[in-house]
Structure formats: structure tokens, C-alpha cells
Write a protein that holds these residues in place. Structure first.
Motif, short mmCIF file in Angstrom:
data_model
loop_
_atom_site.label_atom_id
_atom_site.label_comp_id
_atom_site.label_asym_id
_atom_site.label_seq_id
_atom_site.Cartn_x
_atom_site.Cartn_y
_atom_site.Cartn_z
N LYS A 68 0.97 -1.48 0.13
CA LYS A 68 0.08 0.12 -0.03
C LYS A 68 0.77 1.17 -0.07
CE LYS A 68 -4.13 1.91 2.40
NZ LYS A 68 -5.04 1.61 3.46
N SER A 69 1.89 1.51 0.73
CA SER A 69 2.71 2.76 0.76
C SER A 69 3.32 2.88 -0.40
CB SER A 69 3.80 2.39 2.13
OG SER A 69 4.63 1.30 1.60
N ALA A 70 3.89 1.73 -1.33
CA ALA A 70 4.56 1.89 -2.54
C ALA A 70 3.65 2.01 -3.71
CB ALA A 70 5.64 0.54 -2.89
N LYS A 71 2.27 1.75 -3.35
CA LYS A 71 1.32 1.74 -4.19
C LYS A 71 1.49 0.89 -5.63
CE LYS A 71 1.16 6.56 -4.45
NZ LYS A 71 0.71 7.73 -4.86
N GLN A 72 1.89 -0.41 -5.13
CA GLN A 72 2.23 -1.48 -6.11
C GLN A 72 1.55 -2.61 -5.58
OE1 GLN A 72 6.51 -1.47 -5.84
NE2 GLN A 72 6.82 0.48 -7.06
N PHE A 73 1.36 -3.58 -6.66
CA PHE A 73 0.88 -5.01 -6.57
C PHE A 73 1.41 -5.81 -7.49
CE2 PHE A 73 -3.03 -4.91 -9.16
CZ PHE A 73 -3.03 -3.53 -9.45
N SER A 74 1.40 -7.10 -7.26
CA SER A 74 2.12 -7.96 -8.19
C SER A 74 1.21 -9.35 -8.34
CB SER A 74 3.65 -8.08 -8.15
OG SER A 74 4.00 -8.43 -6.67
N LEU A 75 1.54 -10.02 -9.18
CA LEU A 75 1.06 -11.36 -9.49
C LEU A 75 2.04 -12.39 -9.23
CD1 LEU A 75 -1.54 -13.16 -9.86
CD2 LEU A 75 -0.89 -13.03 -12.37
N HIS A 76 2.21 -13.37 -8.73
CA HIS A 76 3.36 -14.35 -8.60
C HIS A 76 2.47 -15.72 -9.06
CE1 HIS A 76 6.35 -12.03 -6.13
NE2 HIS A 76 5.21 -11.45 -6.30
N ILE A 77 2.90 -16.25 -9.95
CA ILE A 77 2.42 -17.71 -10.44
C ILE A 77 3.73 -18.77 -10.37
CG2 ILE A 77 1.39 -19.16 -12.28
CD1 ILE A 77 0.92 -16.40 -13.89
N MET A 78 3.35 -19.46 -9.08
CA MET A 78 4.37 -20.41 -8.56
C MET A 78 4.31 -21.74 -9.64
SD MET A 78 5.18 -18.52 -6.26
CE MET A 78 6.49 -19.53 -5.49
N ASP A 79 5.39 -22.14 -9.88
CA ASP A 79 5.23 -23.65 -10.57
C ASP A 79 4.77 -23.61 -11.91
OD1 ASP A 79 3.83 -26.99 -10.26
OD2 ASP A 79 5.75 -26.44 -11.15
#
Lengths: 112, 112
Positions: A68-79
Motif C-alpha cells: 500500500k505504501s508503495a502503491k504497487q501490487f504484483s501477481l506471482h505464479i508459482m510452478d
């Protein structure tokens, strides 16, 4: 301030590896952040979503990390699997408006 | 595709002609949306509806109009098509949570 910036534009990952796609936003009023998966010739499908009151949400091999503080979000797809090869879109919105603002999309190729 | 159909699925038309795209849902959802998808832009909201006869503009509404006379149908009209409106058009629906949207299969429109 309404933009959502997504990177990278394209991504190649080996089978079994981790795919990571990043998004950044400016509007601090956004309170709902979904990810969509789209296969060629199909409509986008809702994959997973997060609200800013949590820092991480996991569903199977898919995880959203939220800063929230960086105003960033990411998607991680494992395997990562070849069947994950698709275009992924992040989005953001003020939840009671329904006006989704989409990122530009990331084309993921998972090599066998 | 969440009980959503779009028609036609493909259309080629000439500049200056009127075009109407139809979205039909069987979910009895309150909210319906029209987006366009273009390379490098992700998806952009054109118009949306929050009930029968209740519509509002989205991000890229110029040159488009909409109508919703029944819960299940949402029409998008290009009064006089231009080449810049060549795109893939997606309809989406949502129920109690406006931002949790489900997309139809899309209509590919080419304006020559």
C-alpha cells in the motif's frame, strides 16, 4: 492519476519457474485490485483479487502481493505451467463504482 | 463466459455506417459494461449501466451510445463508424459487487 502501469510487457518463463508481473497505481482511493487472465480469442477471466487491508492473498499457485505504501501490487505464479501461457491484466478501481482501470497487459509464455 | 453472449462475434463495416453490438446476459445481473481492447492499452471502459434505462459514460465514450431497455440486454451503437473504432469489444456483467466483473467472448469489429 487514473492510470495503472503494468510491467513487463512480455515474459518468458521455464516450466516450473515463478512468473512475476508488477503493477503500480497513483489513485489512493482505489480499493479493489483484480487480476484477469485472457487466452487468445477469449474474454478476460477473473483470476484473483485483493483489497488493500491485506498484504497478500493466495489461491492455489497464484498469489497477489500488495504494498500500500508503495502503491504497487504484483501477481506471482508459482510452478508455472505451459497452460498458464496467456495475457494477464491487472486492474484497479474504487469498488462501489465498478469502473475498472486496466493495466496494459503482460503476455506470458511458459516454455516446456 | 458467465452466461453472457455477444453478437455479432465478427463484423466488417465501412466508415460512416452505423453499427450496433448486442450483449445478452442470463444471470439477471444489475450492472453491465462495454469495454474496448486495443494493443498497448489494455481494456478501456466505454459506457456502463447500473439498471434498466440507467447508463453513464466511461473513459472513452466519444462516438458511442448505449441503451438498456431490459435487464438482460445492453446495446452499444456506433452512430457513424470510424477506422479508429476498429477494435475488440467486450461486454461485462456484475451483480452485487460492481467491481467483480465477468466478461463475454468479445466482438471483433473492423471498420474499413
Amino acid at each position: 492519476q487514473q492510470q495503472v502501469k503494468q510491467s513487463p510487457q512480455s515474459l518468458i518463463v521455464q516450466k516450473g519457474g515463478i512468473s512475476i508481473i508488477n503493477c503500480a497505481y497513483e489513485n489512493t482511493a482505489f480499493d479493489y485490485f483484480p487480476w484477469y487472465q485472457q487466452f487468445p480469442g477469449k474474454g478476460p477471466a477473473l483470476l484473483i483479487a485483493i483489497r488493500p487491508d491485506v498484504s497478500e492473498k493466495k489461491e492455489g499457485r497464484f498469489t497477489i502481493s500488495f504494498n500500500k505504501s508503495a502503491k504497487q501490487f504484483s501477481l506471482h505464479i508459482m510452478d508455472s505451467q505451459p497452460g498458464d501461457s496467456a495475457t494477464y491484466f491487472c486492474a484497479a478501481t474504487i469498488s462501489n463504482t465498478g469502473k475498472l482501470i486496466f493495466g496494459q497487459g503482460t503476455t506470458l509464455q511458459v516454455k516446456p | 463466459d458467465a452466461g453472457i453472449t455477444q453478437s455479432p462475434r465478427h463484423k466488417v463495416t465501412e466508415t460512416g455506417t452505423p453499427v450496433t453490438l448486442r450483449c445478452h446476459q442470463t444471470e439477471n445481473h444489475r450492472y453491465m459494461y462495454w469495454y474496448r481492447q486495443d494493443p498497448g492499452h489494455g481494456l478501456r471502459l466505454i459506457h456502463y449501466s447500473y439498471g434498466v434505462k440507467d447508463t453513464d459514460k466511461g473513459e472513452v465514450s466519444d462516438g458511442y451510445s448505449v441503451s438498456r431497455s431490459k435487464t438482460e440486454d445492453f446495446l452499444l451503437t456506433l452512430e457513424s463508424a470510424t477506422s479508429s473504432q476498429t477494435s475488440v469489444y467486450f461486454c461485462a456483467i456484475s451483480g452485487l459487487a460492481p467491481s467483480e466483473q465477468y466478461f463475454g467472448p468479445g466482438t471483433r469489429l473492423t471498420v474499413t
